[in-house]
Design a protein around this motif. Structure first.
Motif, mmCIF file in Angstrom:
data_model
loop_
_atom_site.group_PDB
_atom_site.id
_atom_site.type_symbol
_atom_site.label_atom_id
_atom_site.label_comp_id
_atom_site.label_asym_id
_atom_site.label_seq_id
_atom_site.Cartn_x
_atom_site.Cartn_y
_atom_site.Cartn_z
ATOM 1 N N ARG A 182 38.605 32.961 84.098
ATOM 2 C CA ARG A 182 38.339 33.609 85.527
ATOM 3 C C ARG A 182 39.781 33.552 86.358
ATOM 4 N N ASP A 183 40.622 32.898 85.889
ATOM 5 C CA ASP A 183 41.960 32.806 86.611
ATOM 6 C C ASP A 183 42.502 34.230 86.548
ATOM 7 N N PRO A 184 42.908 35.027 87.789
ATOM 8 C CA PRO A 184 43.341 36.250 87.698
ATOM 9 C C PRO A 184 44.934 36.247 87.643
ATOM 10 N N SER A 185 45.784 35.055 87.649
ATOM 11 C CA SER A 185 47.100 35.051 87.657
ATOM 12 C C SER A 185 47.580 35.344 86.134
ATOM 13 N N PHE A 186 48.550 35.998 86.008
ATOM 14 C CA PHE A 186 49.118 36.507 84.400
ATOM 15 C C PHE A 186 50.022 35.407 84.375
ATOM 16 N N SER A 187 50.669 34.821 85.492
ATOM 17 C CA SER A 187 51.670 33.665 84.979
ATOM 18 C C SER A 187 50.968 32.533 84.410
ATOM 19 N N ASN A 188 49.783 32.148 85.002
ATOM 20 C CA ASN A 188 48.946 30.891 84.412
ATOM 21 C C ASN A 188 48.428 31.408 83.086
ATOM 22 N N TYR A 189 47.815 32.548 82.754
ATOM 23 C CA TYR A 189 47.609 33.299 81.462
ATOM 24 C C TYR A 189 48.618 32.773 80.533
ATOM 25 N N VAL A 190 49.790 33.320 80.835
ATOM 26 C CA VAL A 190 51.003 33.111 79.823
ATOM 27 C C VAL A 190 51.496 31.560 79.697
ATOM 28 N N ALA A 191 51.159 30.910 80.991
ATOM 29 C CA ALA A 191 51.641 29.414 80.735
ATOM 30 C C ALA A 191 50.593 28.603 79.943
ATOM 31 N N LEU A 192 49.296 28.928 79.841
ATOM 32 C CA LEU A 192 48.480 28.443 78.826
ATOM 33 C C LEU A 192 48.684 28.828 77.494
ATOM 34 N N ASP A 193 48.768 30.015 77.171
ATOM 35 C CA ASP A 193 49.258 30.579 75.681
ATOM 36 C C ASP A 193 50.536 29.825 75.351
ATOM 37 N N LEU A 194 51.614 29.422 76.197
ATOM 38 C CA LEU A 194 52.970 28.813 75.799
ATOM 39 C C LEU A 194 52.525 27.526 75.611
ATOM 40 N N GLU A 195 51.651 26.803 76.339
ATOM 41 C CA GLU A 195 51.231 25.514 76.170
ATOM 42 C C GLU A 195 50.456 25.180 74.855
ATOM 43 N N TYR A 196 49.692 26.406 74.297
ATOM 44 C CA TYR A 196 49.153 26.266 72.965
ATOM 45 C C TYR A 196 50.321 26.220 71.877
ATOM 46 N N ILE A 197 51.119 27.345 72.102
ATOM 47 C CA ILE A 197 52.222 27.561 71.299
ATOM 48 C C ILE A 197 53.164 26.210 70.908
ATOM 49 N N GLU A 198 53.574 25.492 72.140
ATOM 50 C CA GLU A 198 54.408 24.512 72.025
ATOM 51 C C GLU A 198 53.857 23.178 71.821
ATOM 52 N N ASN A 199 52.681 22.928 71.702
ATOM 53 C CA ASN A 199 51.694 22.030 71.287
ATOM 54 C C ASN A 199 50.688 22.024 70.333
ATOM 55 N N TRP A 200 50.938 22.930 69.406
ATOM 56 C CA TRP A 200 50.174 23.457 68.344
ATOM 57 C C TRP A 200 49.984 22.386 67.562
ATOM 58 N N THR A 201 48.637 22.096 67.027
ATOM 59 C CA THR A 201 48.276 21.272 65.895
ATOM 60 C C THR A 201 46.889 21.940 65.364
ATOM 61 N N LEU A 202 46.689 21.319 64.100
ATOM 62 C CA LEU A 202 45.242 21.621 63.649
ATOM 63 C C LEU A 202 44.229 21.392 64.203
ATOM 64 N N TRP A 203 44.257 20.258 64.824
ATOM 65 C CA TRP A 203 43.061 19.545 65.738
ATOM 66 C C TRP A 203 43.033 20.308 67.015
ATOM 67 N N LEU A 204 44.079 20.701 67.611
ATOM 68 C CA LEU A 204 44.109 21.312 69.035
ATOM 69 C C LEU A 204 43.423 22.954 68.670
ATOM 70 N N ALA A 205 43.647 23.492 67.497
ATOM 71 C CA ALA A 205 43.070 24.734 67.170
ATOM 72 C C ALA A 205 41.485 24.445 66.969
ATOM 73 N N PHE A 206 41.350 23.480 66.198
ATOM 74 C CA PHE A 206 39.894 23.042 65.896
ATOM 75 C C PHE A 206 39.177 23.048 67.129
ATOM 76 N N LYS A 207 39.624 22.201 68.116
ATOM 77 C CA LYS A 207 39.061 21.947 69.440
ATOM 78 C C LYS A 207 38.803 23.120 70.105
ATOM 79 N N ILE A 208 39.547 24.165 70.278
ATOM 80 C CA ILE A 208 39.662 25.337 70.821
ATOM 81 C C ILE A 208 38.587 26.299 70.264
ATOM 82 N N LEU A 209 38.505 26.243 68.859
ATOM 83 C CA LEU A 209 37.640 26.843 68.098
ATOM 84 C C LEU A 209 36.028 26.592 68.614
ATOM 85 N N LEU A 210 35.737 25.270 68.558
ATOM 86 C CA LEU A 210 34.442 24.835 68.928
ATOM 87 C C LEU A 210 34.093 24.872 70.193
#
Length: 210
Positions: A182-210
């Motif tokens: 619901r956040d309208p900010s594009f900068s926050n949108y990018v920040a969350l994507d980069l947080e995922y990219i920089e901290n990627w693990t299989l467990w993180l991907a699995f938790k997001i999928l759930l």
């Protein structure tokens, strides 16, 4: 950059400030998970997809699937599939509703977009319109989890740091969808994507999928 490795590109010295290689085994496991879940999803949801397809066709003329050109990993362009949630000529009508945009930066989103059909509103509420992207995952164009694939027009407006979103395979869902939808900010949108990219693990991907 103290102690960073030095390499040369066309004679120019380049310092690598951050490099964190991902084990091939992890990538293969992630790809296996993508294929397994997508096949299972397409098979189990086939009856639902058929019912939805009939509902879309009965409500408004036009194709059942909406094909959108998107930018994927490393800037590769591909056709992203979605169930059509708008009137058939929605793209041609966009200029009439651009003043209603509720998002900041390059994003475009209207909560009560007049181009959305009644069936489409239901599909969007439960994200059912994204289900055909299981096919994109099977083709290796997308992953189950990752940054959402942008349209070419958005990428042309990116600043340099925004291009890091294209370092990985785009996904059906991602960290932004569960933490800042619901956040309208594009900068926050990018920040969350980069947080995922920089901290990627299989467990993180699995938790997001759930």
């Amino acid at each position: 950059g103290w102690g960073a490795s030095l390499s040369y590109i066309e004679g120019l010295p380049v310092l690598a400030l951050h490099q964190e290689p991902i084990l091939t085994m992890w990538l293969l496991t992630k790809r296996f998970m993508d294929i397994a879940v997508s096949v299972l999803g397409l098979v189990l949801l086939a009856p639902l997809l058929l019912i939805v397809a009939l509902a879309i066709k009965m409500e408004s003329p036009g194709p059942i699937l909406y094909r959108s050109r998107r930018i994927g990993s490393k800037g590769r362009e591909f056709t992203c599939l979605k169930l059509r949630t708008m009137v058939a000529d929605a793209d041609e009508r966009r200029h009439k509703v651009e003043h209603l945009n509720e998002r900041a930066g390059v994003l475009f989103k209207i909560s009560n977009d007049p181009r959305i059909t009644r069936v489409g509103r239901f599909l969007r509420k439960y994200s059912l319109d994204e289900l055909p992207q299981f096919w994109n995952v099977l083709k290796g164009e997308m992953s189950l989890v990752g940054p959402r694939p942008p349209v070419p027009g958005e990428v042309t407006q990116y600043d340099l740091e925004h291009l890091r979103r294209l370092d990985v395979m785009p996904g059906i869902t991602g960290l932004w969808q569960i933490k800042g939808r619901r956040d309208p900010s594009f900068s926050n949108y990018v920040a969350l994507d980069l947080e995922y990219i920089e901290n990627w693990t299989l467990w993180l991907a699995f938790k997001i999928l759930l």
